[in-house]
Write an enzyme that holds these catalytic residues in place. Structure first.
Site, PDB file in Angstrom:
ATOM      1  N   ASP A  26       1.060  -1.035  -0.231  1.00  0.00           N
ATOM      2  CA  ASP A  26       0.042   0.043  -0.123  1.00  0.00           C
ATOM      3  C   ASP A  26       1.032   1.240   0.203  1.00  0.00           C
ATOM      4  OD1 ASP A  26       1.106  -0.551   2.540  1.00  0.00           O
ATOM      5  OD2 ASP A  26      -1.013  -0.817   3.445  1.00  0.00           O
TER       6      ASP A  26
ATOM      7  N   ASN B 160      -7.649  -3.062  14.195  1.00  0.00           N
ATOM      8  CA  ASN B 160      -9.206  -3.337  13.858  1.00  0.00           C
ATOM      9  C   ASN B 160      -9.029  -4.700  13.028  1.00  0.00           C
ATOM     10  OD1 ASN B 160      -7.984  -2.119  11.704  1.00  0.00           O
ATOM     11  ND2 ASN B 160      -9.336  -0.500  11.597  1.00  0.00           N
TER      12      ASN B 160
ATOM     13  N   HIS C   5      -7.335  -4.720  10.139  1.00  0.00           N
ATOM     14  CA  HIS C   5      -7.128  -4.310   8.590  1.00  0.00           C
ATOM     15  C   HIS C   5      -5.877  -5.090   8.174  1.00  0.00           C
ATOM     16  CE1 HIS C   5      -5.000  -0.606  10.176  1.00  0.00           C
ATOM     17  NE2 HIS C   5      -3.933  -1.455   9.450  1.00  0.00           N
TER      18      HIS C   5
ATOM     19  N   GLU D 135     -10.032  -1.711   5.005  1.00  0.00           N
ATOM     20  CA  GLU D 135     -10.147  -1.345   6.508  1.00  0.00           C
ATOM     21  C   GLU D 135     -11.636  -2.176   6.729  1.00  0.00           C
ATOM     22  OE1 GLU D 135      -8.864   0.415   8.813  1.00  0.00           O
ATOM     23  OE2 GLU D 135      -8.061   2.155   7.968  1.00  0.00           O
TER      24      GLU D 135
HETATM   25  C1  F6R Z   1       1.150  -1.493   6.005  1.00  0.00           C
HETATM   26  C2  F6R Z   1       0.125  -2.690   6.318  1.00  0.00           C
HETATM   27  C3  F6R Z   1      -0.565  -2.298   7.704  1.00  0.00           C
HETATM   28  C4  F6R Z   1       0.009  -2.825   8.814  1.00  0.00           C
HETATM   29  C5  F6R Z   1      -0.846  -2.637  10.003  1.00  0.00           C
HETATM   30  C6  F6R Z   1      -0.151  -2.899  11.206  1.00  0.00           C
HETATM   31  O1  F6R Z   1       1.845  -1.540   4.715  1.00  0.00           O
HETATM   32  O2  F6R Z   1      -0.078  -3.361   5.411  1.00  0.00           O
HETATM   33  O3  F6R Z   1      -1.835  -3.227   7.134  1.00  0.00           O
HETATM   34  O4  F6R Z   1       0.820  -4.155   8.597  1.00  0.00           O
HETATM   35  O5  F6R Z   1      -1.425  -1.512  10.102  1.00  0.00           O
HETATM   36  O6  F6R Z   1       0.945  -1.809  11.361  1.00  0.00           O
HETATM   37  P1  F6R Z   1       1.690  -1.969  12.641  1.00  0.00           P
HETATM   38  O7  F6R Z   1       2.923  -2.960  12.331  1.00  0.00           O
HETATM   39  O8  F6R Z   1       2.407  -0.458  12.641  1.00  0.00           O
HETATM   40  O9  F6R Z   1       1.233  -2.303  13.957  1.00  0.00           O
END
Ligand code: F6R
Length: 244
Positions: free
Chosen positions: A67, A136, A138, A143
């Site tokens: 992303d 959450n 995602h 989301e």
């Molecule tokens: C970002 C991604 C997100 C993260 C998620 C957890 O490329 O794919 O889904 O894996 O937001 O983020 P952290 O590791 O910062 O808790």
């Protein structure tokens, strides 16, 4: 889903880095799907160290990140592209033309999402998709919602997700873009193998629901239950809800 629980975030990162290094040695043209965020920082540190120690050759490796924020150029503060350069790409011998990234500044978002899907297909698909998970549930920027777009698409970000990303913008929430581009769940599920990492107590609920709840768009990670080759790597803190 195969479950592995590690005594620490560091032990998890070391194990996954060794697995990825072995996969690169066995398949020098491997296609990796990669996440950003706090969770993979230890993994990328371990991978960079292993690459130096073992002279690991990344010249045939292709990567596709999950992303990117809308509106940010590749070296802009807070961009995921910059994050990847700083934490991995600048320290290994991956070829610039082998790095797949969504262009957050593209004037035609739909065309950009279609280009990304084609680029992944032309590379032969993703062999190993590495994922983190949001508190959450995602995955990428998919989301919780009523209807999940299957393929790469534009997403309006939830406020908690923007808040969680403020750390990449010097803590300034108002600098966090309101939209992003993300691989869809079908894009992710098309990978031949998936490894999801989760560390810390903040992920307890998401991990438990992902592994033991039903499949629901309200928790996009639950769709991983449909994939035949998923390994879930947790530290003890993130696994607490499973052991109870
Ligand atoms: C970002 C991604 C997100 C993260 C998620 C957890 O490329 O794919 O889904 O894996 O937001 O983020 P952290 O590791 O910062 O808790």
């Amino acid at each position: 889903m195969k479950l592995e629980i590690y005594e620490s975030e560091e032990a998890l990162a070391q194990t996954l880095a060794s697995t990825i290094a072995a996969a690169i040695r066995a398949h020098p043209n491997i296609v990796l799907g990669l996440p950003t965020g706090r969770t993979p920082l230890a993994l990328y540190r371990a991978l960079v160290a292993l690459t130096r120690e073992e002279h690991l050759d990344w010249s045939g490796v292709r990567t596709f990140n999950l992303d990117e924020f809308v509106g940010l150029g590749d070296r802009a503060v807070g961009s995921y592209h910059r994050f990847m350069h700083e934490n991995l790409f600048d320290h290994v011998s991956v070829r610039p033309e082998h790095i797949g990234f969504l262009d957050g500044r593209s004037p035609d978002v739909d065309a950009e999402c279609e280009r990304y899907e084609r680029a992944i297909a032309q590379a032969g698909g993703i062999d190993l998709m590495v994922l983190g998970i949001g508190a959450n549930g995602h995955i990428g920027f998919n989301e919780p919602c009523d209807v999940l777009p299957a393929r790469t698409h534009r997403v309006v970000l939830e406020e908690p997700t923007r808040a969680a990303n403020a750390r990449w913008f010097g803590g300034n929430m108002s600098a966090v873009p309101r939209a992003a581009l993300s691989m869809g769940m079908a894009t992710i599920l098309n990978a031949r193998e998936v490894v999801l990492m989760a560390t810390g107590e903040g992920k307890v609920d998401a991990v438990r629901e992902m592994m033991t709840g039903g499949i629901t768009t309200e928790l996009p990670a639950s769709f991983l239950q449909l994939h035949p080759r998923v390994t879930v790597m947790l530290d003890e803190a993130a696994a607490a809800g499973l052991q109870a």
